[in-house]
Write a protein that holds these residues in place. Structure first.
Motif, PDB file in Angstrom:
ATOM      1  N   PHE A  34       0.799  -0.954  -0.176  1.00 47.82           N
ATOM      2  CA  PHE A  34      -0.119   0.207  -0.077  1.00 47.82           C
ATOM      3  C   PHE A  34       1.008   1.092  -0.033  1.00 47.82           C
ATOM      4  CE2 PHE A  34      -3.724  -2.251   0.728  1.00 47.82           C
ATOM      5  CZ  PHE A  34      -3.338  -3.527   1.617  1.00 47.82           C
ATOM      6  N   TYR A  36       0.865   5.278   0.764  1.00 49.96           N
ATOM      7  CA  TYR A  36       0.143   6.149   1.686  1.00 49.96           C
ATOM      8  C   TYR A  36       0.691   7.700   1.268  1.00 49.96           C
ATOM      9  CZ  TYR A  36      -2.092   2.670   4.436  1.00 49.96           C
ATOM     10  OH  TYR A  36      -2.799   1.423   4.889  1.00 49.96           O
ATOM     11  N   GLN A  38       1.316  11.445   3.334  1.00 50.66           N
ATOM     12  CA  GLN A  38       0.851  12.216   4.431  1.00 50.66           C
ATOM     13  C   GLN A  38       1.646  13.674   4.368  1.00 50.66           C
ATOM     14  OE1 GLN A  38       3.004  10.925   8.050  1.00 50.66           O
ATOM     15  NE2 GLN A  38       1.207  11.519   9.483  1.00 50.66           N
ATOM     16  N   SER A  43      -2.696  13.286   8.737  1.00 46.95           N
ATOM     17  CA  SER A  43      -2.719  11.713   8.920  1.00 46.95           C
ATOM     18  C   SER A  43      -2.406  11.182   7.646  1.00 46.95           C
ATOM     19  CB  SER A  43      -3.847  11.248   9.444  1.00 46.95           C
ATOM     20  OG  SER A  43      -3.610   9.919   9.954  1.00 46.95           O
ATOM     21  N   LEU A  44      -2.177   9.967   7.455  1.00 44.66           N
ATOM     22  CA  LEU A  44      -1.672   9.082   6.421  1.00 44.66           C
ATOM     23  C   LEU A  44      -3.044   9.059   5.585  1.00 44.66           C
ATOM     24  CD1 LEU A  44       0.094   8.227   8.743  1.00 44.66           C
ATOM     25  CD2 LEU A  44       0.680   6.458   6.983  1.00 44.66           C
ATOM     26  N   LEU A  46      -4.496   6.958   2.240  1.00 48.66           N
ATOM     27  CA  LEU A  46      -4.229   5.771   0.989  1.00 48.66           C
ATOM     28  C   LEU A  46      -4.308   6.296  -0.306  1.00 48.66           C
ATOM     29  CD1 LEU A  46      -3.820   2.777   0.769  1.00 48.66           C
ATOM     30  CD2 LEU A  46      -6.065   2.547   0.702  1.00 48.66           C
ATOM     31  N   THR A  49      -3.210   0.779  -3.758  1.00 44.26           N
ATOM     32  CA  THR A  49      -3.233  -0.618  -3.407  1.00 44.26           C
ATOM     33  C   THR A  49      -2.382  -1.275  -4.642  1.00 44.26           C
ATOM     34  OG1 THR A  49      -5.016  -0.877  -2.166  1.00 44.26           O
ATOM     35  CG2 THR A  49      -4.005  -2.767  -2.748  1.00 44.26           C
ATOM     36  N   PHE A  91       5.253  13.363   2.434  1.00 43.89           N
ATOM     37  CA  PHE A  91       5.798  12.325   2.837  1.00 43.89           C
ATOM     38  C   PHE A  91       5.012  11.049   2.463  1.00 43.89           C
ATOM     39  CE2 PHE A  91       9.031  10.348   5.515  1.00 43.89           C
ATOM     40  CZ  PHE A  91       8.387   9.675   6.548  1.00 43.89           C
ATOM     41  N   ILE A  93       4.701   7.087   2.208  1.00 44.14           N
ATOM     42  CA  ILE A  93       5.258   5.890   3.076  1.00 44.14           C
ATOM     43  C   ILE A  93       4.436   4.446   2.378  1.00 44.14           C
ATOM     44  CG2 ILE A  93       4.896   4.910   5.279  1.00 44.14           C
ATOM     45  CD1 ILE A  93       4.258   7.582   6.583  1.00 44.14           C
ATOM     46  N   GLN A 105      -0.019  -3.936   9.260  1.00 40.60           N
ATOM     47  CA  GLN A 105       0.677  -3.551   8.147  1.00 40.60           C
ATOM     48  C   GLN A 105       1.943  -3.094   8.714  1.00 40.60           C
ATOM     49  OE1 GLN A 105      -0.288  -3.449   4.851  1.00 40.60           O
ATOM     50  NE2 GLN A 105      -1.785  -4.625   5.670  1.00 40.60           N
ATOM     51  N   PHE A 107       5.225  -0.731   8.186  1.00 39.83           N
ATOM     52  CA  PHE A 107       5.225   0.431   7.384  1.00 39.83           C
ATOM     53  C   PHE A 107       7.006   0.598   6.915  1.00 39.83           C
ATOM     54  CE2 PHE A 107       1.465   2.457   7.340  1.00 39.83           C
ATOM     55  CZ  PHE A 107       0.618   1.840   8.074  1.00 39.83           C
ATOM     56  N   GLY A 108       7.133   0.837   5.991  1.00 42.68           N
ATOM     57  CA  GLY A 108       8.568   1.329   5.301  1.00 42.68           C
ATOM     58  C   GLY A 108       8.799   2.811   6.238  1.00 42.68           C
ATOM     59  N   PRO A 109      10.147   3.268   6.079  1.00 39.53           N
ATOM     60  CA  PRO A 109      10.585   4.350   6.983  1.00 39.53           C
ATOM     61  C   PRO A 109      10.010   5.456   6.075  1.00 39.53           C
ATOM     62  CG  PRO A 109      12.250   3.505   5.675  1.00 39.53           C
ATOM     63  CD  PRO A 109      11.111   2.679   5.434  1.00 39.53           C
ATOM     64  N   GLY A 110       9.427   5.667   5.106  1.00 36.69           N
ATOM     65  CA  GLY A 110       8.994   6.840   4.415  1.00 36.69           C
ATOM     66  C   GLY A 110       9.906   7.414   3.422  1.00 36.69           C
ATOM     67  N   ARG A 112      10.781  11.429   2.036  1.00 35.45           N
ATOM     68  CA  ARG A 112      10.364  12.659   1.994  1.00 35.45           C
ATOM     69  C   ARG A 112      10.415  13.300   0.608  1.00 35.45           C
ATOM     70  NH1 ARG A 112       7.195  15.545   5.201  1.00 35.45           N
ATOM     71  NH2 ARG A 112       8.238  14.538   6.960  1.00 35.45           N
TER      72      ARG A 112
ATOM     73  N   TYR B  35      -1.183   3.068  16.125  1.00 33.34           N
ATOM     74  CA  TYR B  35       0.128   3.110  15.922  1.00 33.34           C
ATOM     75  C   TYR B  35       0.687   4.715  16.400  1.00 33.34           C
ATOM     76  CZ  TYR B  35      -0.077  -0.313  12.401  1.00 33.34           C
ATOM     77  OH  TYR B  35      -0.188  -1.355  11.558  1.00 33.34           O
ATOM     78  N   ALA B  42       7.850   6.566  10.186  1.00 37.22           N
ATOM     79  CA  ALA B  42       7.004   5.879   9.818  1.00 37.22           C
ATOM     80  C   ALA B  42       6.163   5.409  11.077  1.00 37.22           C
ATOM     81  CB  ALA B  42       7.172   4.461   9.035  1.00 37.22           C
TER      82      ALA B  42
END
Lengths: 116, 109
Positions: A34, A36, A38, A43-44, A46, A49, A91, A93, A105, A107-110, A112, B35, B42
């Protein structure tokens, strides 16, 4: 827990250029990932997919021709922001499933993205 | 769609207890996640509630009441490192998560 990586962690580009972001599941296979987005202090949300071997499913309002998603293998999904503009600065993610809960889920570190 | 509401910001003192509430409106869901997200990073998993009641994990506990459309995250013995955003999210069975706006918690000495 499972590990998801993203590359690059940050990128600055000029308006009009394209930027590719990679999302990898390092120790498990993910048929679905997924993406996302931000914005600051929000917030994140979506975006889409990503399905391995088939077309991505985009959320309402997300331009599929602008945000190209490719999920060519069970461990890699890529998001390409085409012809990026300053309003695309955000950002980004990715996440993949396979956690403790059936739908948890990881999450990856994102990444920027800053578009000048 | 789903509406998920959380307070925007909260402030608490180191060593204290804080409760972050989350209310939602949805036609159905499998479970509710909490979370933690530090700025520029993240989200990391805290808890997952499927059944009504309290789930305790060390300093963090999470509560769910499906009949009331309500959940809360309880943080005990607050530490400075707990300053972060806390995101309430619904597992709607689509596998992707629907997130609330998040609550920014500031822990003060």
């Amino acid at each position: 827990g499972a590990v998801v990586s993203q590359h690059p962690s940050w990128v600055i580009c000029k308006s009009g250029t394209s930027v590719k972001i990679e999302c990898r599941s390092l120790d498990f296979q993910a048929t679905t990932m997924f993406w996302y987005r931000q914005f600051p202090k929000q917030s994140l949300m979506l975006m889409a997919t990503s399905n391995e071997g088939s077309k991505a499913t985009y959320e309402q309002g997300v331009e599929k021709d602008k945000f190209l998603i490719n999920h060519a293998s069970l461990t890699l999904s890529t998001l390409t922001v085409t012809s990026a503009h300053p309003e695309d600065s955000s950002f980004y993610i990715c996440s993949a499933g396979g956690g403790r809960a059936d739908n948890e889920q990881f999450f990856g570190p994102g990444t920027r993205l800053t578009v000048l | 769609g789903q509406n998920i509401d959380q307070p925007t910001e909260m402030t608490a003192t180191e060593g204290a207890i804080v409760q972050i509430n989350c209310t939602y409106q949805t036609s159905g869901f499998n479970g509710l996640f909490w979370y933690q997200q530090h700025a520029g990073e993240a989200p990391t998993f805290l808890s997952y509630n499927v059944l009504d009641g309290l789930e305790e994990k060390g300093r963090f506990s999470s509560f769910l009441s499906r009949s009331k459309g309500y959940s809360y995250l309880l943080l005990k013995e607050l530490q400075m490192k707990d300053s972060a955003s806390y995101l309430c999210s619904l597992d709607t069975g689509r596998r992707a998560l629907t997130f609330g706006s998040g609550t920014r918690l500031q822990v003060q000495p």
